[in-house]
Design a protein around this motif. Sequence first.
Motif, PDB file in Angstrom:
ATOM      1  N   LEU A 108      37.573  22.042 108.300  1.00 56.90           N
ATOM      2  CA  LEU A 108      37.643  23.366 108.909  1.00 56.90           C
ATOM      3  C   LEU A 108      38.058  23.236 110.365  1.00 56.90           C
ATOM      4  O   LEU A 108      37.527  22.414 111.110  1.00 56.90           O
ATOM      5  CB  LEU A 108      36.275  24.045 108.824  1.00 56.90           C
ATOM      6  N   ASP A 109      39.023  24.035 110.772  1.00 56.41           N
ATOM      7  CA  ASP A 109      39.450  24.089 112.163  1.00 56.41           C
ATOM      8  C   ASP A 109      39.501  25.554 112.560  1.00 56.41           C
ATOM      9  O   ASP A 109      40.428  26.270 112.193  1.00 56.41           O
ATOM     10  CB  ASP A 109      40.805  23.420 112.350  1.00 56.41           C
ATOM     11  N   ILE A 208      31.056  19.106 101.961  1.00 54.09           N
ATOM     12  CA  ILE A 208      30.505  17.775 102.219  1.00 54.09           C
ATOM     13  C   ILE A 208      29.724  17.863 103.520  1.00 54.09           C
ATOM     14  O   ILE A 208      30.277  18.274 104.555  1.00 54.09           O
ATOM     15  CB  ILE A 208      31.620  16.726 102.318  1.00 54.09           C
ATOM     16  N   PHE A 209      28.450  17.489 103.465  1.00 56.29           N
ATOM     17  CA  PHE A 209      27.566  17.633 104.612  1.00 56.29           C
ATOM     18  C   PHE A 209      27.224  16.285 105.240  1.00 56.29           C
ATOM     19  O   PHE A 209      27.130  15.264 104.550  1.00 56.29           O
ATOM     20  CB  PHE A 209      26.256  18.315 104.199  1.00 56.29           C
ATOM     21  N   SER A 210      27.019  16.301 106.547  1.00 55.14           N
ATOM     22  CA  SER A 210      26.539  15.126 107.254  1.00 55.14           C
ATOM     23  C   SER A 210      25.038  14.985 107.029  1.00 55.14           C
ATOM     24  O   SER A 210      24.401  15.859 106.439  1.00 55.14           O
ATOM     25  CB  SER A 210      26.815  15.268 108.754  1.00 55.14           C
ATOM     26  N   ALA A 217      33.520  18.668 105.837  1.00 55.56           N
ATOM     27  CA  ALA A 217      34.749  18.670 105.045  1.00 55.56           C
ATOM     28  C   ALA A 217      34.479  19.354 103.714  1.00 55.56           C
ATOM     29  O   ALA A 217      33.372  19.837 103.457  1.00 55.56           O
ATOM     30  CB  ALA A 217      35.250  17.241 104.821  1.00 55.56           C
ATOM     31  N   GLY A 218      35.507  19.384 102.873  1.00 53.96           N
ATOM     32  CA  GLY A 218      35.352  19.953 101.550  1.00 53.96           C
ATOM     33  C   GLY A 218      36.349  19.332 100.587  1.00 53.96           C
ATOM     34  O   GLY A 218      37.356  18.753 101.000  1.00 53.96           O
ATOM     35  N   MET A 219      36.040  19.423  99.292  1.00 51.86           N
ATOM     36  CA  MET A 219      36.945  18.975  98.233  1.00 51.86           C
ATOM     37  C   MET A 219      37.144  20.107  97.247  1.00 51.86           C
ATOM     38  O   MET A 219      36.251  20.946  97.073  1.00 51.86           O
ATOM     39  CB  MET A 219      36.363  17.776  97.485  1.00 51.86           C
TER      40      MET A 219
END
Length: 251
Positions: A108-109, A208-210, A217-219
Amino acid sequence: MSQKKNHRLLEITFDIMKYIAQKDEDVGFKEICETFEIPKSTVHNLLHTMTNMNFLEKNVDTARYTIGLKCFEVGNAYLALNPFYSRAKEVVESISLTCNETTHFAILDGNEVVYLYKFDSMQPLRIFSHIGKRIPAHATAIGKAILSGLTREQLLALYPETTLPAMTNNTITDRNILLEQLELIRKDGVSFECEESTPFIQCFGVPIFSKQNKPIAGMSISLPVIRGEKNKEEFIRLLREGKRELEAMLL
């Protein structure tokens, strides 16, 4: 402490490169001048320099510009040194080879998603997308998956207007509806969209989590609507397995 100001001309240079990189087609000199509202002589000098340094490419027949090879080299150097990204590529490829559908990995930006990697299926019907492409996050499964990890305050900051831009007739354009949908995604952990970003295409996505529970991020799996949802549970299983593997790498 006061915030340091950027060098204005250098800032414009990068803004022009980003603007051209986000376009699906080449960009003309006049469009750049009108977009950035700076003198033609300044634009000419910047474009000339960026072209000479291979950050931009100029079509000699049309005098229009596209992003250059040097941008790819710089971006690829960053990704090559990132072990998480390298593993993400492998996971995305594995999911695609297993389900024989197109897969994406993105970040994400602002309120847009940027595709960092794509692996095409072997199916005759393909998905039109490419690495580096930017798409409004609210219109994509992968974008909504990442957005679901943000707080309500963060989401309102990203979307100060109650009306959101549409990419197709199916795009969610009401901020309140988006917020309601993101709440459901938080509970289920999986996002879905059908023809919201691209006609005839449906997608499933996961965030996707830290370790700090921040979305990084994501898939997603993308496929033509014509193939239906008969493999939905398998897609979700594959995405969740990939998600667990990547999150296990993060500190």
